[in-house]
Design a protein around this motif. Structure first.
Motif, PDB file in Angstrom:
ATOM      1  N   THR A 225      -1.267  43.048   6.312  1.00 12.42           N
ATOM      2  CA  THR A 225       0.107  43.056   6.801  1.00 12.42           C
ATOM      3  C   THR A 225       0.159  43.640   8.205  1.00 12.42           C
ATOM      4  OG1 THR A 225       2.376  43.744   6.286  1.00 12.42           O
ATOM      5  CG2 THR A 225       0.626  45.342   5.801  1.00 12.42           C
ATOM      6  N   ARG A 226       1.219  43.293   8.919  1.00  7.41           N
ATOM      7  CA  ARG A 226       1.495  43.897  10.229  1.00  7.41           C
ATOM      8  C   ARG A 226       2.455  45.064  10.080  1.00  7.41           C
ATOM      9  NH1 ARG A 226       3.755  38.841  12.897  1.00  7.41           N
ATOM     10  NH2 ARG A 226       3.817  38.229  10.742  1.00  7.41           N
ATOM     11  N   LEU A 227       2.898  45.309   8.891  1.00  7.66           N
ATOM     12  CA  LEU A 227       3.845  46.370   8.591  1.00  7.66           C
ATOM     13  C   LEU A 227       3.102  47.698   8.413  1.00  7.66           C
ATOM     14  CD1 LEU A 227       6.807  47.002   7.804  1.00  7.66           C
ATOM     15  CD2 LEU A 227       6.179  46.435   5.461  1.00  7.66           C
ATOM     16  N   THR A 228       3.680  48.773   8.908  1.00 11.10           N
ATOM     17  CA  THR A 228       3.090  50.089   8.689  1.00 11.10           C
ATOM     18  C   THR A 228       3.288  50.473   7.230  1.00 11.10           C
ATOM     19  OG1 THR A 228       3.523  50.777  10.954  1.00 11.10           O
ATOM     20  CG2 THR A 228       3.198  52.528   9.339  1.00 11.10           C
ATOM     21  N   LEU A 229       2.171  50.678   6.526  1.00 10.74           N
ATOM     22  CA  LEU A 229       2.203  51.113   5.129  1.00 10.74           C
ATOM     23  C   LEU A 229       1.570  52.496   5.040  1.00 10.74           C
ATOM     24  CD1 LEU A 229       1.101  47.893   3.194  1.00 10.74           C
ATOM     25  CD2 LEU A 229       3.412  48.791   3.497  1.00 10.74           C
ATOM     26  N   ARG A 230       2.325  53.431   4.479  1.00 14.82           N
ATOM     27  CA  ARG A 230       1.821  54.792   4.266  1.00 14.82           C
ATOM     28  C   ARG A 230       1.270  54.871   2.842  1.00 14.82           C
ATOM     29  NH1 ARG A 230       7.105  58.112   6.465  1.00 14.82           N
ATOM     30  NH2 ARG A 230       7.095  57.204   8.546  1.00 14.82           N
ATOM     31  N   ARG A 231       0.177  55.547   2.690  1.00 13.58           N
ATOM     32  CA  ARG A 231      -0.379  55.723   1.349  1.00 13.58           C
ATOM     33  C   ARG A 231       0.523  56.672   0.560  1.00 13.58           C
ATOM     34  NH1 ARG A 231      -5.755  54.748  -0.665  1.00 13.58           N
ATOM     35  NH2 ARG A 231      -5.793  55.601  -2.751  1.00 13.58           N
ATOM     36  N   ALA A 232       0.973  56.225  -0.599  1.00 18.25           N
ATOM     37  CA  ALA A 232       1.826  57.047  -1.455  1.00 18.25           C
ATOM     38  C   ALA A 232       0.974  58.079  -2.179  1.00 18.25           C
ATOM     39  CB  ALA A 232       2.562  56.166  -2.459  1.00 18.25           C
ATOM     40  N   VAL A 233       1.421  59.333  -2.141  1.00 19.53           N
ATOM     41  CA  VAL A 233       0.726  60.416  -2.828  1.00 19.53           C
ATOM     42  C   VAL A 233       1.734  61.195  -3.676  1.00 19.53           C
ATOM     43  CG1 VAL A 233      -1.161  60.614  -1.165  1.00 19.53           C
ATOM     44  CG2 VAL A 233       0.935  61.896  -0.794  1.00 19.53           C
ATOM     45  N   LYS A 234       1.237  61.909  -4.658  1.00 22.99           N
ATOM     46  CA  LYS A 234       2.070  62.559  -5.678  1.00 22.99           C
ATOM     47  C   LYS A 234       3.254  63.388  -5.181  1.00 22.99           C
ATOM     48  CE  LYS A 234       0.852  61.448  -9.849  1.00 22.99           C
ATOM     49  NZ  LYS A 234       1.738  60.786 -10.736  1.00 22.99           N
ATOM     50  N   PRO A 235       3.145  64.215  -4.156  1.00 21.28           N
ATOM     51  CA  PRO A 235       4.336  65.019  -3.852  1.00 21.28           C
ATOM     52  C   PRO A 235       5.462  64.241  -3.156  1.00 21.28           C
ATOM     53  CG  PRO A 235       2.594  65.560  -2.318  1.00 21.28           C
ATOM     54  CD  PRO A 235       2.008  64.609  -3.329  1.00 21.28           C
ATOM     55  N   MET A 236       5.281  62.923  -2.874  1.00 19.52           N
ATOM     56  CA  MET A 236       6.313  62.164  -2.152  1.00 19.52           C
ATOM     57  C   MET A 236       7.487  61.826  -3.071  1.00 19.52           C
ATOM     58  SD  MET A 236       4.085  59.402  -0.068  1.00 19.52           S
ATOM     59  CE  MET A 236       4.100  59.521   1.682  1.00 19.52           C
ATOM     60  N   LEU A 237       8.666  62.178  -2.594  1.00 19.08           N
ATOM     61  CA  LEU A 237       9.911  61.888  -3.299  1.00 19.08           C
ATOM     62  C   LEU A 237      10.897  61.330  -2.280  1.00 19.08           C
ATOM     63  CD1 LEU A 237      10.238  65.345  -5.122  1.00 19.08           C
ATOM     64  CD2 LEU A 237       9.186  63.276  -6.052  1.00 19.08           C
ATOM     65  N   TRP A 238      11.996  60.727  -2.771  1.00 14.94           N
ATOM     66  CA  TRP A 238      13.058  60.230  -1.892  1.00 14.94           C
ATOM     67  C   TRP A 238      14.370  60.812  -2.400  1.00 14.94           C
ATOM     68  CZ3 TRP A 238      12.030  57.161   2.346  1.00 14.94           C
ATOM     69  CH2 TRP A 238      13.158  56.699   3.050  1.00 14.94           C
ATOM     70  N   CYS A 239      15.033  61.601  -1.573  1.00 11.46           N
ATOM     71  CA  CYS A 239      16.271  62.281  -1.964  1.00 11.46           C
ATOM     72  C   CYS A 239      17.424  61.282  -2.084  1.00 11.46           C
ATOM     73  CB  CYS A 239      16.624  63.362  -0.939  1.00 11.46           C
ATOM     74  SG  CYS A 239      18.194  64.197  -1.282  1.00 11.46           S
ATOM     75  N   ASP A 240      18.091  61.288  -3.250  1.00 17.86           N
ATOM     76  CA  ASP A 240      19.272  60.437  -3.439  1.00 17.86           C
ATOM     77  C   ASP A 240      20.507  61.273  -3.816  1.00 17.86           C
ATOM     78  OD1 ASP A 240      18.698  61.019  -6.101  1.00 17.86           O
ATOM     79  OD2 ASP A 240      18.152  58.971  -6.630  1.00 17.86           O
ATOM     80  N   ALA A 241      20.489  62.550  -3.443  1.00 19.57           N
ATOM     81  CA  ALA A 241      21.614  63.457  -3.700  1.00 19.57           C
ATOM     82  C   ALA A 241      22.507  63.511  -2.467  1.00 19.57           C
ATOM     83  CB  ALA A 241      21.088  64.848  -4.039  1.00 19.57           C
ATOM     84  N   PRO A 242      23.698  62.885  -2.516  1.00 20.52           N
ATOM     85  CA  PRO A 242      24.558  62.813  -1.330  1.00 20.52           C
ATOM     86  C   PRO A 242      24.925  64.169  -0.722  1.00 20.52           C
ATOM     87  CG  PRO A 242      25.385  61.346  -3.020  1.00 20.52           C
ATOM     88  CD  PRO A 242      24.288  62.164  -3.646  1.00 20.52           C
ATOM     89  N   SER A 243      24.980  65.223  -1.521  1.00 12.54           N
ATOM     90  CA  SER A 243      25.377  66.528  -0.989  1.00 12.54           C
ATOM     91  C   SER A 243      24.226  67.275  -0.326  1.00 12.54           C
ATOM     92  CB  SER A 243      25.960  67.387  -2.116  1.00 12.54           C
ATOM     93  OG  SER A 243      24.971  67.601  -3.113  1.00 12.54           O
ATOM     94  N   ASP A 244      23.010  66.779  -0.458  1.00 12.41           N
ATOM     95  CA  ASP A 244      21.857  67.463   0.127  1.00 12.41           C
ATOM     96  C   ASP A 244      21.652  67.029   1.575  1.00 12.41           C
ATOM     97  OD1 ASP A 244      19.339  69.130  -0.908  1.00 12.41           O
ATOM     98  OD2 ASP A 244      18.664  67.673   0.597  1.00 12.41           O
ATOM     99  N   PRO A 245      21.248  67.942   2.463  1.00 12.35           N
ATOM    100  CA  PRO A 245      20.983  67.569   3.865  1.00 12.35           C
ATOM    101  C   PRO A 245      19.866  66.535   4.023  1.00 12.35           C
ATOM    102  CG  PRO A 245      20.970  69.965   3.605  1.00 12.35           C
ATOM    103  CD  PRO A 245      21.108  69.379   2.239  1.00 12.35           C
ATOM    104  N   ASN A 246      19.012  66.400   3.016  1.00 13.07           N
ATOM    105  CA  ASN A 246      17.906  65.433   3.053  1.00 13.07           C
ATOM    106  C   ASN A 246      18.285  64.076   2.456  1.00 13.07           C
ATOM    107  OD1 ASN A 246      15.715  67.153   4.103  1.00 13.07           O
ATOM    108  ND2 ASN A 246      16.135  68.322   2.241  1.00 13.07           N
ATOM    109  N   TYR A 247      19.565  63.868   2.214  1.00  7.64           N
ATOM    110  CA  TYR A 247      20.031  62.623   1.596  1.00  7.64           C
ATOM    111  C   TYR A 247      19.418  61.397   2.277  1.00  7.64           C
ATOM    112  CZ  TYR A 247      23.374  59.010   0.092  1.00  7.64           C
ATOM    113  OH  TYR A 247      23.963  57.875  -0.416  1.00  7.64           O
ATOM    114  N   ASN A 248      18.878  60.510   1.460  1.00 10.44           N
ATOM    115  CA  ASN A 248      18.268  59.246   1.887  1.00 10.44           C
ATOM    116  C   ASN A 248      17.102  59.474   2.852  1.00 10.44           C
ATOM    117  OD1 ASN A 248      18.089  56.504   1.467  1.00 10.44           O
ATOM    118  ND2 ASN A 248      19.434  55.981   3.158  1.00 10.44           N
ATOM    119  N   ARG A 249      16.312  60.478   2.523  1.00 16.34           N
ATOM    120  CA  ARG A 249      15.115  60.808   3.287  1.00 16.34           C
ATOM    121  C   ARG A 249      13.964  61.087   2.328  1.00 16.34           C
ATOM    122  NH1 ARG A 249      17.401  59.305   7.258  1.00 16.34           N
ATOM    123  NH2 ARG A 249      18.085  60.487   9.035  1.00 16.34           N
TER     124      ARG A 249
END
Length: 181
Positions: free
Chosen positions: A77-101
């Motif tokens: 692929t020409r797309l940048t792919l990061r290797r997924a590792v165990k501590p990776m999470l994605w915040c979906d809590a709207p009230s958190d400053p890390n929302y959608n990060r």
């Protein structure tokens, strides 16, 4: 192993069209390539809200992706792919400053695990829905990822069969537009 392939002429937009079969199904089209897909369990919407179960009707640039290297090998692929590792999470809590990060474990607010055991995120492409210009409650974690058996609906993402994802990856690049109609 992920290998970058050389750039070619710009490709057409990747279109996600509603399927006549069900509101939670779609047809993904890139040029002459056409694939079945699952979308949000409640269909599509132009007014996406967090937790509504709908896929946003929008033009979303493809930002980058995650890959489980131990499960998906020799992807080109020409797309940048990061290797997924165990501590990776994605915040979906709207009230958190890390929302959608992306965040790292341990993380108490609501989140998605990137290294899922069910294989849905063996390849997980991040679409720019509410990522670069975030607004609370506008929806988070809108990805293109693998399907569940039977093309079960998603929470708002676009999901493809692994063989279709692998085929599509060789045609994708960062910034390419994913257009949900």
């Amino acid at each position: 192993m992920t290998r970058k392939i050389k750039s070619r002429a710009p490709l057409p937009r990747l279109l996600v069209r509603p399927s006549p079969l069900s509101k939670s199904r779609a047809i993904v089209q890139l040029g002459h390539l056409t694939f079945q897909a699952a979308i949000g369990r409640k269909g599509r919407t132009a007014f996406k809200c967090e937790g509504d179960g709908k896929t946003p009707i929008a033009q979303m640039p493809l930002l980058y992706g995650f890959i489980r290297g131990e499960r998906m090998r020799a992807v080109q692929t020409r797309l940048t792919l990061r290797r997924a590792v165990k501590p990776m999470l994605w915040c979906d809590a709207p009230s958190d400053p890390n929302y959608n990060r992306m965040v790292k474990a341990p993380f108490k607010p609501s989140h998605e695990e990137i290294c899922r055991e069910d294989g849905l995120y063996d390849v997980c492409l991040v679409l720019d829905w509410n990522v670069r210009c975030r607004q609370r409650n506008r929806g988070s974690a809108i990805f293109m990822h693998m399907i569940r058996p039977g093309y079960e609906p998603t929470a708002g993402c676009v999901a493809l069969h692994p063989r279709d994802m692998r085929r599509l990856l060789s045609h994708l690049h960062g910034g390419q537009i994913i257009q949900v109609l």
